[in-house]
Write a protein that holds these residues in place. Structure first.
Motif, PDB file in Angstrom:
ATOM      1  N   LYS A 863       6.338  40.217  79.014  1.00  0.00           N
ATOM      2  CA  LYS A 863       6.573  41.584  78.531  1.00  0.00           C
ATOM      3  C   LYS A 863       7.569  41.610  77.380  1.00  0.00           C
ATOM      4  O   LYS A 863       7.392  42.354  76.403  1.00  0.00           O
ATOM      5  N   SER A 864       8.627  40.797  77.460  1.00  0.00           N
ATOM      6  CA  SER A 864       9.637  40.806  76.405  1.00  0.00           C
ATOM      7  C   SER A 864       9.132  40.183  75.107  1.00  0.00           C
ATOM      8  O   SER A 864       9.657  40.486  74.036  1.00  0.00           O
ATOM      9  N   SER A 865       8.112  39.321  75.186  1.00  0.00           N
ATOM     10  CA  SER A 865       7.567  38.682  73.990  1.00  0.00           C
ATOM     11  C   SER A 865       6.446  39.471  73.350  1.00  0.00           C
ATOM     12  O   SER A 865       5.957  39.093  72.279  1.00  0.00           O
ATOM     13  N   SER A 866       6.019  40.550  73.982  1.00  0.00           N
ATOM     14  CA  SER A 866       4.864  41.303  73.490  1.00  0.00           C
ATOM     15  C   SER A 866       5.225  42.130  72.269  1.00  0.00           C
ATOM     16  O   SER A 866       6.304  42.748  72.215  1.00  0.00           O
ATOM     17  N   VAL A 867       4.333  42.151  71.292  1.00  0.00           N
ATOM     18  CA  VAL A 867       4.519  43.024  70.132  1.00  0.00           C
ATOM     19  C   VAL A 867       3.845  44.369  70.353  1.00  0.00           C
ATOM     20  O   VAL A 867       4.122  45.331  69.637  1.00  0.00           O
ATOM     21  N   ALA A 885       6.678  39.923  57.720  1.00  0.00           N
ATOM     22  CA  ALA A 885       7.963  40.366  58.292  1.00  0.00           C
ATOM     23  C   ALA A 885       8.398  39.465  59.431  1.00  0.00           C
ATOM     24  O   ALA A 885       8.679  39.918  60.537  1.00  0.00           O
ATOM     25  N   CYS A 886       8.452  38.175  59.181  1.00  0.00           N
ATOM     26  CA  CYS A 886       8.846  37.202  60.206  1.00  0.00           C
ATOM     27  C   CYS A 886      10.281  36.732  60.056  1.00  0.00           C
ATOM     28  O   CYS A 886      10.636  35.668  60.595  1.00  0.00           O
ATOM     29  N   SER A 887      11.090  37.447  59.346  1.00  0.00           N
ATOM     30  CA  SER A 887      12.469  37.010  59.127  1.00  0.00           C
ATOM     31  C   SER A 887      13.219  36.957  60.450  1.00  0.00           C
ATOM     32  O   SER A 887      13.206  37.905  61.233  1.00  0.00           O
ATOM     33  N   GLY A 888      13.866  35.831  60.699  1.00  0.00           N
ATOM     34  CA  GLY A 888      14.635  35.661  61.923  1.00  0.00           C
ATOM     35  C   GLY A 888      13.809  35.526  63.178  1.00  0.00           C
ATOM     36  O   GLY A 888      14.282  35.850  64.276  1.00  0.00           O
ATOM     37  N   TRP A 889      12.569  35.034  63.063  1.00  0.00           N
ATOM     38  CA  TRP A 889      11.678  34.992  64.230  1.00  0.00           C
ATOM     39  C   TRP A 889      12.156  33.989  65.282  1.00  0.00           C
ATOM     40  O   TRP A 889      11.831  34.123  66.473  1.00  0.00           O
ATOM     41  N   ARG A 890      12.910  32.981  64.885  1.00  0.00           N
ATOM     42  CA  ARG A 890      13.385  31.998  65.860  1.00  0.00           C
ATOM     43  C   ARG A 890      14.525  32.537  66.713  1.00  0.00           C
ATOM     44  O   ARG A 890      14.762  32.032  67.818  1.00  0.00           O
ATOM     45  N   ASP A 891      15.231  33.532  66.241  1.00  0.00           N
ATOM     46  CA  ASP A 891      16.418  34.022  66.933  1.00  0.00           C
ATOM     47  C   ASP A 891      16.150  35.247  67.786  1.00  0.00           C
ATOM     48  O   ASP A 891      17.083  35.779  68.397  1.00  0.00           O
ATOM     49  N   ARG A 892      14.942  35.724  67.842  1.00  0.00           N
ATOM     50  CA  ARG A 892      14.649  36.912  68.643  1.00  0.00           C
ATOM     51  C   ARG A 892      13.381  36.672  69.453  1.00  0.00           C
ATOM     52  O   ARG A 892      12.516  35.887  69.057  1.00  0.00           O
ATOM     53  N   PRO A 893      13.258  37.343  70.604  1.00  0.00           N
ATOM     54  CA  PRO A 893      12.025  37.176  71.387  1.00  0.00           C
ATOM     55  C   PRO A 893      10.833  37.742  70.635  1.00  0.00           C
ATOM     56  O   PRO A 893      10.913  38.772  69.977  1.00  0.00           O
ATOM     57  N   GLY A 894       9.745  37.044  70.763  1.00  0.00           N
ATOM     58  CA  GLY A 894       8.547  37.475  70.061  1.00  0.00           C
ATOM     59  C   GLY A 894       7.372  36.603  70.434  1.00  0.00           C
ATOM     60  O   GLY A 894       7.472  35.668  71.231  1.00  0.00           O
ATOM     61  N   LEU A 895       6.252  36.902  69.834  1.00  0.00           N
ATOM     62  CA  LEU A 895       5.021  36.211  70.176  1.00  0.00           C
ATOM     63  C   LEU A 895       5.052  34.751  69.763  1.00  0.00           C
ATOM     64  O   LEU A 895       4.416  33.901  70.391  1.00  0.00           O
ATOM     65  N   VAL A 896       5.774  34.428  68.685  1.00  0.00           N
ATOM     66  CA  VAL A 896       5.775  33.068  68.158  1.00  0.00           C
ATOM     67  C   VAL A 896       7.029  32.310  68.573  1.00  0.00           C
ATOM     68  O   VAL A 896       7.148  31.121  68.274  1.00  0.00           O
ATOM     69  N   ALA A 897       7.950  32.959  69.237  1.00  0.00           N
ATOM     70  CA  ALA A 897       9.197  32.301  69.619  1.00  0.00           C
ATOM     71  C   ALA A 897       8.917  31.151  70.590  1.00  0.00           C
ATOM     72  O   ALA A 897       7.883  31.144  71.286  1.00  0.00           O
ATOM     73  N   SER A 900       7.882  32.062  74.165  1.00  0.00           N
ATOM     74  CA  SER A 900       6.729  32.936  74.352  1.00  0.00           C
ATOM     75  C   SER A 900       5.672  32.253  75.218  1.00  0.00           C
ATOM     76  O   SER A 900       5.311  31.087  74.978  1.00  0.00           O
ATOM     77  N   PRO A 901       5.130  32.954  76.219  1.00  0.00           N
ATOM     78  CA  PRO A 901       4.058  32.370  77.044  1.00  0.00           C
ATOM     79  C   PRO A 901       2.663  32.613  76.487  1.00  0.00           C
ATOM     80  O   PRO A 901       1.676  32.191  77.113  1.00  0.00           O
ATOM     81  N   PHE A 902       2.549  33.280  75.358  1.00  0.00           N
ATOM     82  CA  PHE A 902       1.222  33.676  74.870  1.00  0.00           C
ATOM     83  C   PHE A 902       0.327  32.493  74.515  1.00  0.00           C
ATOM     84  O   PHE A 902      -0.859  32.501  74.869  1.00  0.00           O
ATOM     85  N   PRO A 903       0.793  31.465  73.804  1.00  0.00           N
ATOM     86  CA  PRO A 903      -0.143  30.364  73.515  1.00  0.00           C
ATOM     87  C   PRO A 903      -0.638  29.669  74.773  1.00  0.00           C
ATOM     88  O   PRO A 903      -1.829  29.325  74.868  1.00  0.00           O
ATOM     89  N   LEU A 904       0.242  29.482  75.767  1.00  0.00           N
ATOM     90  CA  LEU A 904      -0.180  28.822  77.000  1.00  0.00           C
ATOM     91  C   LEU A 904      -1.162  29.680  77.779  1.00  0.00           C
ATOM     92  O   LEU A 904      -2.214  29.197  78.235  1.00  0.00           O
TER      93      LEU A 904
END
Length: 1412
Positions: A863-867, A885-897, A900-904
């Motif tokens: 839920k926290s990784s969902s856009v 608009a992917c600035s700072g994507w490594r430092d915040r929860p998201g789909l690509v972080a 994220s459980p989305f790829p698995l």
């Protein structure tokens, strides 16, 4: 003899030669001649000095006016006017000779106008008598004893000195000399001291005496002057200031300026004034307004290029006091006479050597000009930086460090190379920080948009054409900072190995191009095509809508090719150019084609940066990258190949990429003659490029040729993924790229048998050729990769290897899905063996993986990784330059972080969909995934979310939509066999309903599957077979008891719902038929999602113009029928009768809408209530009798009851235009016309028209009914019981529109509105008219006169019934005979009101009789 300077001489040699030349006294070889400027009226003169000394001769200075900040106007300037030409008007037929004679005058005409001066009052001075015969001769030696020259007055002639001495002897002041008592010049009267305002000189400085008309002018002038002085002596300081203010307000400003100029001539210079001031007191003490505080605030900076606001003060503006002039004795370094051309002090330049004023220390809320350092960092206004940083300059606000955007733009056009380079480099740094959103919280407005409006794009394009390599490199850097976001590219690279990760949306602006006005009115055959309109546009207009397209129109590609091919810049510039080309290729397929077609561009990239052979670089950071393979060049080829099948074939076959790939992939990366990190990067990009080609079914022969190398790489996976390897992230990316390649090759090999059979059965028809790789070539990979997967699942227990294992497991799952999906379509498929294999796979790999604590911990982040559930704020983007608009994507929860459980889960869902389709008994083993708390909470959050579509989230939404679809498909297999899963059937159905209008272009096949399997499935509408219709009936009966309504339509909703549940298969067929226009898109999407590689034409997804299915898709049959049969202006029909399928389609549509409104209300919340009402109005507009059909009547009545519930009425806003319409009033006018034409007094249609007549809505619709369409009142027989809307919504508050009240009264008096014809509106009009005539509120005279007139007319009505109704009306009452209660007799307050009105009338009548 003096020698000539040589090119090899140093500066010391030149100075030594100069000293010898000056001491020798030799004449100059050349002389400087200043040519006169005839345009300025300068007279010519010969000679070197032109009659003037060196000090007096003016210097030749070439000045360039400041370039304007804004673009020049395109309108031509008005023609110059000649003041001589306007004085004489000539005619064409006038003779030139006559004109000369006419204007030629004799000398007598001039002499006759001579007027002699009046000398009667001029005193005559006789010459003084002397004892000598002739005047004494003046000698030059006597000048020094007469009058000393003023240092400020310059040289004077002997005669002028003699006159001055004579005036001194006579007691008069010398002409043009300083007054005896100098005063400090005061420029503003409000700061003028009383004593300084009085002239203490004996002679007046302003009075000349001319025009007095008296004999003794000088005596009279002195008398007036003395009176003024005495008057000023008797006045106090405050009285003098008050008199000054009064005079300034009364006198003409031009006269005040004249007096000031006369006064300024008699004051001393600023130097003498400063000397007279008391010691220890600065000059600013005399100017109190100079000490006004200029506060600033570091947290609030103005919009770039915004002028700083001036300090507001009362009274007249005070210009800043000029600082005291710098004197020679104040200089730290004294000028020497031996310095060439530096012996004379220049104060305006020496001002720069003074200390800077202190910066502002206090904050203010006013907007200030933004200033930046060379790194692009915003400098707070209160920050005091040292001057050695080079941030202080002599522009505006010299005390503040940093450069504004306006100053940087000016410096970028400088003549100095260093200034141009520094300005453009600083702009590049500012752009980089603006793209990451660093200025959002401190600057107003959009930084990038402001720069675009200022002409940044053209500035950078012009800088690219600069002949200096440094400026050119800075321009490339700035262009890269503008176009490219490195974090966006990193995110796209991370998702490349995901399901359909190699596909991407084109980065086209979403703004629609407006059609030119001159082209709008032309017929279709004469209109310009899209290409012609594009060519006719100017560069500025194109760039304003699309930055990339504007750059392409400005020949950017040709210039970049020239820089790469001819200039051969440094490695950073080469990398920047390749990244710019990659961003252009991502723009669209047409942009990628232009990159491919640019002459010699691709040849230069391939020959210089992807050579077939190269030597080992001498250092890790070589001085030149020419001749070395670059990963960025390979990435450019990969993005170009993504744009289409044809582009990929050109790269591999025409440009020779097929021969270059084996050079990089046939050996281990460590064996390449490259730096280790660069070797991993370029091999990773080579594998990705190969995967893109394999996704088209191309370059598969390379798989056969390089199979040994690929197998060797597979065997070394566990060794290269060692946790201690510093290059582990790059190794992971290479492994994922290789797995993606094997997945695409497996899909292509699976299509070989189908293509082979197609060629046999096509019989000459077009059919793709079968690929060279067959299913037998890929069968042996499955066992090896399955063993790898088992090993990675076991390594999850090792905390050191856990992160890398979780990163590669999704790619293995995606590969296994491709293998089993294609295996089931092969002729060698063995069902029994495959079922056993799948059972082993489930028990040994999938269930342990799903139950592992590391995976469970990952699923909790769903839920926290969902856009979809979280609308994340994006940095500043401009519409003409979209980004991710992917600035700072490594430092915040998201789909690509990384968390994220989305790829698995996506990879697992893909595999589960395939294996449960082959082995249906395995479905129940994965019910725990759907029933887990994180998944259920995530689905609940998605069912209530309302995400907004944009480029910044579309590429992420696509991956999340895949996961939602896979979870729903798993639920579809389990809902009929697992009771626990069936409990959440309504939740899954709700998610499916909201997911359908979210699907983006390229996902049409997913929407088709949702419609075919879940949305219209009885298993997911559990209310239909669990007492849902009965519960609705009980609720309607309870509502009937509460409202005491006897309307039979309230009792039909339950039966209608029961019938709708039975008709669900037919309803599904109806909607699939309506969406048949998407068939081609569905087939294209199916080929891409199912891995049918030879049929895929492009990995570039369709343009992002909006969702695939409109949000109001449940109304689609109604809207499409109206568009086919109805008339847009209302009241007419396009065809005489409806199609045969129309009644059934409308019935199914209304049944589905009724079902959604009752049981899935949340799914329709994205549709505004006014849009629902407008869409349902098509039932009445698309035909003359469709609304009279019995099934349509029942269903529409049911929907009308639902729309007019108390909770819905408050949210119905008819002032908001419905989507697709200009206003609701236009639709209502069409409904009125249709009602008058074909309604036959239908109660349903009448209720539909009464709904907008509520008091809270605009009076325009009520005016239309009682004005233009008043005839319909005879047939609008809806009763109060039939209308489910409370009568108070029509009668409260009282009507305040006087024209509408007059129409109400007229309809009642004329008999147009009667209770038996229109009972509801009869009660409404009675209520409003009664409230109006007996209102006690104060009103305008016209309103009060209308009240009295209306009340008098009512009293004298001959219709007793209507008069009693109007006078005795009390309140609406449903159970009464007429629908309202009446007083038995007129209440006292009303009787008093009526009596006063009648008394006034009788009194006025008597007055009229007496006048007669």
């Amino acid at each position: 003899m003096l020698r000539r300077p040589k090119p090899t001489d140093s500066e010391a040699d030149v100075l030594r030669d100069q000293e010898k030349f000056l001491t020798s006294g030799a004449p100059s070889a050349a002389s400087v001649v200043r040519r006169p400027d005839k345009r300025r009226g300068e007279a010519g003169g010969g000679g070197e000095h032109n009659g003037k000394s060196d000090e007096e001769r003016q210097k030749d200075v070439v000045t360039i006016e400041d370039l304007p900040d804004e673009l020049p106007s395109l309108t031509p300037a008005p023609p110059k006017k000649s003041r001589f030409k306007t004085g004489c008007v000539t005619f064409e037929d006038e003779d030139a000779g006559e004109r000369l004679d006419k204007y030629d005058t004799h000398v007598s005409a001039v002499l006759s106008r001579i007027v002699e001066r009046d000398t009667s009052s001029t005193p005559i001075s006789l010459p003084a008598f002397t004892g000598i015969a002739f005047p004494k001769v003046m000698h030059r030696s006597e000048n020094s004893s007469q009058v000393q020259q003023s240092s400020a007055g310059g040289k004077k002639s002997i005669f002028a000195l003699q006159i001055a001495a004579q005036r001194l002897k006579e007691g008069k002041a010398p002409l043009h000399c300083e007054p005896k008592a100098p005063h400090t010049p005061e420029h503003k009267e409000q700061n003028l001291q009383p004593e300084s305002s009085m002239d203490t000189d004996d002679s007046p400085s302003l009075l000349s005496g001319k025009g007095l008309g008296v004999p003794d002018i000088s005596g009279e002038t002195m008398r007036i002057h003395r009176e003024n002085q005495e008057k000023l002596q008797t006045m106090s300081k405050s009285e003098i200031l008050e008199e000054q203010r009064r005079l300034l307000t009364q006198l003409d400003p031009t006269l005040v300026n004249f007096v000031r100029s006369r006064k300024a001539k008699s004051v001393p210079s600023s130097a003498s004034a400063s000397e007279k001031q008391p010691q220890g007191k600065s000059s600013r003490d005399n100017f109190p307004l100079e000490n006004l505080s200029r506060e600033s605030d570091s947290s609030s900076a103005s919009l770039p290029l915004q002028k700083p606001q001036e300090v507001e003060m009362e009274g007249e503006e005070v210009p800043p006091q000029p600082p005291p002039a710098v004197r020679e004795q104040d200089l730290l370094l004294k000028p020497q006479k031996t310095w060439v051309h530096m012996d004379k002090a220049e104060p305006e330049k020496l001002e720069w050597m003074k200390d800077l004023p202190a910066p502002r220390r206090k904050g203010t809320k006013k907007a200030m000009q933004a200033r930046f350092d060379f790194a692009g960092t915003l400098i707070p206004p209160t920050q005091d930086l040292p001057t050695h940083l080079g941030l202080h300059h002599h522009g505006e606000e010299p005390e503040r460090a940093g450069y504004s955007l306006q100053e940087l733009f000016l410096l970028s056009r400088s003549q100095l190379i260093q200034q141009r380079t520094l300005a453009i480099s600083t702009l590049a740094n500012i752009l980089s920080k603006a793209r990451t959103g660093e200025y959002l919280s401190v600057l107003k407005g959009s930084m990038v948009s402001t720069l675009f409006d200022a002409g940044l794009l053209f500035l950078l394009r012009f800088a690219l054409d600069d002949g200096v390599e440094g400026v050119m490199s800075a321009a490339v850097h700035a262009l890269k900072a503008l176009l490219v976001c490195e974090e966006d590219e990193e995110c796209l690279d991370c998702t490349f190995s995901w399901f359909r990760g190699l596909a991407s949306f084109p980065l086209l602006p979403s703004t629609q191009e407006e059609e030119e006005e001159e082209d709008a009115e032309l017929p279709e055959n004469m209109k310009f095509t899209a290409k012609e309109r594009e060519e006719r546009k100017k560069d500025h207009d194109v760039a304003r809508q699309d930055v990339v397209k504007g750059l392409l129109k400005m020949k950017l590609l040709q210039r970049l090719r020239y820089i790469l091919e001819v200039v051969r810049p440094s490695p950073p510039v080469v990398q920047n150019i390749l990244q710019i080309l990659t961003r252009i290729a991502r723009h669209s397929s047409s942009s990628a084609t232009q990159v491919l077609n640019c002459p010699r561009l691709m040849e230069t990239v391939l020959s210089e940066f992807l050579p077939s052979s190269w030597t080992t670089p001498s250092s890790p950071l070589p001085q030149s990258v020419y001749g070395l393979p670059l990963a960025s060049a390979m990435k450019l080829l990969r993005v170009l190949a993504t744009s289409g099948r044809h582009a990929c074939a050109r790269l591999f076959n025409y440009f020779g990429v097929k021969e270059r790939l084996p050079c990089l992939l046939s050996v281990d990366p460590s064996e390449l003659l490259l730096e280790p990190a660069e070797a991993l990067r370029i091999t990773t990009e080579a594998l990705r490029l190969w995967a893109v080609a394999a996704g088209y079914g191309q370059a598969c022969k390379l798989y056969i040729d390089l199979y040994p190398s690929l197998a060797k790489s597979l065997q070394s996976f566990h060794k290269v993924l060692a946790p201690s390897d510093p290059l582990l992230p790059l190794q992971l990316q290479r492994v994922l790229a290789l797995l993606c390649l094997l997945t695409q090759v497996t899909h292509t090999a699976g299509c070989h048998q189908e293509l082979q059979a197609g060629m046999v059965s096509s019989q000459g028809q077009e059919c793709p050729p079968p690929p060279p790789v067959t299913w037998g070539h890929v069968t042996g990979l499955q066992a090896s990769l399955l063993g790898h997967l088992k090993g990675f699942v076991k390594s999850l227990d090792n905390p050191v290897q856990q992160e890398s294992s979780l990163a590669v497991i999704p790619a293995y799952l995606t590969y296994l899905e491709a293998y089993y999906h294609q295996l089931s379509r092969q002729s060698c498929f063995k069902p029994v063996d495959t079922l056993q294999e799948l059972e082993r796979l489930t028990s040994e790999v999938l269930l342990p993986l799903l139950s592992h604590h590391a995976v469970q911990r990952l699923v909790k982040n769903l839920k926290s990784s969902s856009v979809v559930c979280h609308d994340q704020s994006s940095p500043e983007l401009t519409p003409s330059l979209p980004g991710l608009a992917c600035s700072g994507w490594r430092d915040r929860p998201g789909l690509v972080a990384p968390s994220s459980p989305f790829p698995l889960l996506t990879g697992l869902g893909l595999l589960l969909e395939t294996i449960t389709g082959i082995h249906k008994g395995l479905s129940c083993k994965f019910a725990a995934l759907l029933l887990s708390e994180p998944v259920v909470g995530y689905l609940r959050c998605c069912s209530q979310a309302t995400p907004t579509l944009s480029h910044t989230g579309a590429w992420l939404f696509r991956h999340e939509h895949h996961l939602l679809y896979l979870l729903l498909q798993l639920a579809h297999r389990l809902v009929s066999i697992d009771p626990e899963v069936a409990k959440y059937a309504s939740l899954y159905h709700q998610v499916a309903l909201v997911l359908l209008p979210w699907l983006l272009p390229g996902s049409e096949y997913l929407g088709h599957e949702l419609l075919s399997t879940i949305i219209f499935s009885k298993d997911f509408i559990s209310e239909g077979h669990s007492g849902g219709p009965e519960a609705v009936e009980l609720g309607e009966l309870k509502l009937q008891d509460e409202t005491h309504s006897s309307s039979p339509s309230l009792q039909t909703v339950g039966a209608l719902l029961r019938e709708a549940c039975v008709q669900l298969p037919s309803i599904r067929g109806c909607f699939l038929t309506q969406l048949a226009y998407l068939e081609s898109s569905v087939l294209t999407s199916r080929d891409a999602l199912l891995g049918r590689s030879p049929w895929i034409s492009s990995h570039l997804l369709p343009e992002l113009t909006g969702p695939t299915v409109p949000s109001d898709w449940p109304y689609l049959p109604l809207v499409s029928l109206y568009e086919r049969t109805g008339s847009s202006d209302g009241g007419g029909l396009g065809v005489e009768e409806l199609p045969q399928w129309a009644l059934q389609a409308v019935t199914h549509c209304l049944q589905w809408l009724l079902l959604l409104e009752v049981w899935r209300e949340e799914a329709l919340k994205v549709i505004p209530p006014v849009a629902k009402l407008a869409r349902l109005s098509c039932v009445f507009l698309c035909s003359s009798d469709l609304f009279l059909e019995r099934p349509v009547q029942k269903l529409t009545w049911g929907l009308f009851r639902l729309l007019t519930r108390r909770s819905r009425l408050d949210s119905l806003d008819l002032d908001v235009p419905p989507p697709g319409l200009a206003s609701f009033q236009d639709l209502y006018t069409a409904l009125l016309n249709q009602y008058e034409a074909v309604s036959f007094g239908d109660r349903l249609f009448g209720s539909w028209l009464l709904l907008p007549l509520q008091r809270r809505y605009s009076a325009t619709m009520r005016l239309a009914v009682f004005g233009e369409h008043v005839g319909m009142l005879r047939s609008l027989g809806v009763t109060l019981e039939q209308l489910s809307i409370p009568i108070e919504r029509f009668t409260s508050p009282p009507e305040d529109s006087l024209p509408l009240l007059n129409l109400y009264f007229r309809s009642l008096v004329t008999g147009t509105l009667k209770p038996r014809w229109c009972p509801l509106l009869y009660v409404v009009t009675l209520s409003h008219v009664n409230s109006f005539i007996f209102s006690q509120d104060a009103a305008a005279q016209a309103v009060e006169a209308a009240r009295q007139s209306m009340l008098r007319k009512i009293y004298y009505l001959t219709d007793e019934v209507l008069r009693n109704h109007l006078l005795l009306f009390r309140l609406p009452q449903l159970n009464s005979e007429f629908g309202f209660d009446m007083f038995e007799q007129l209440p006292p307050i009303r009787a008093k009101r009526l009596e006063s009105i009648l008394r006034l009338q009788i009194g006025s009548d008597d007055k009229g009789d007496r006048r007669q």
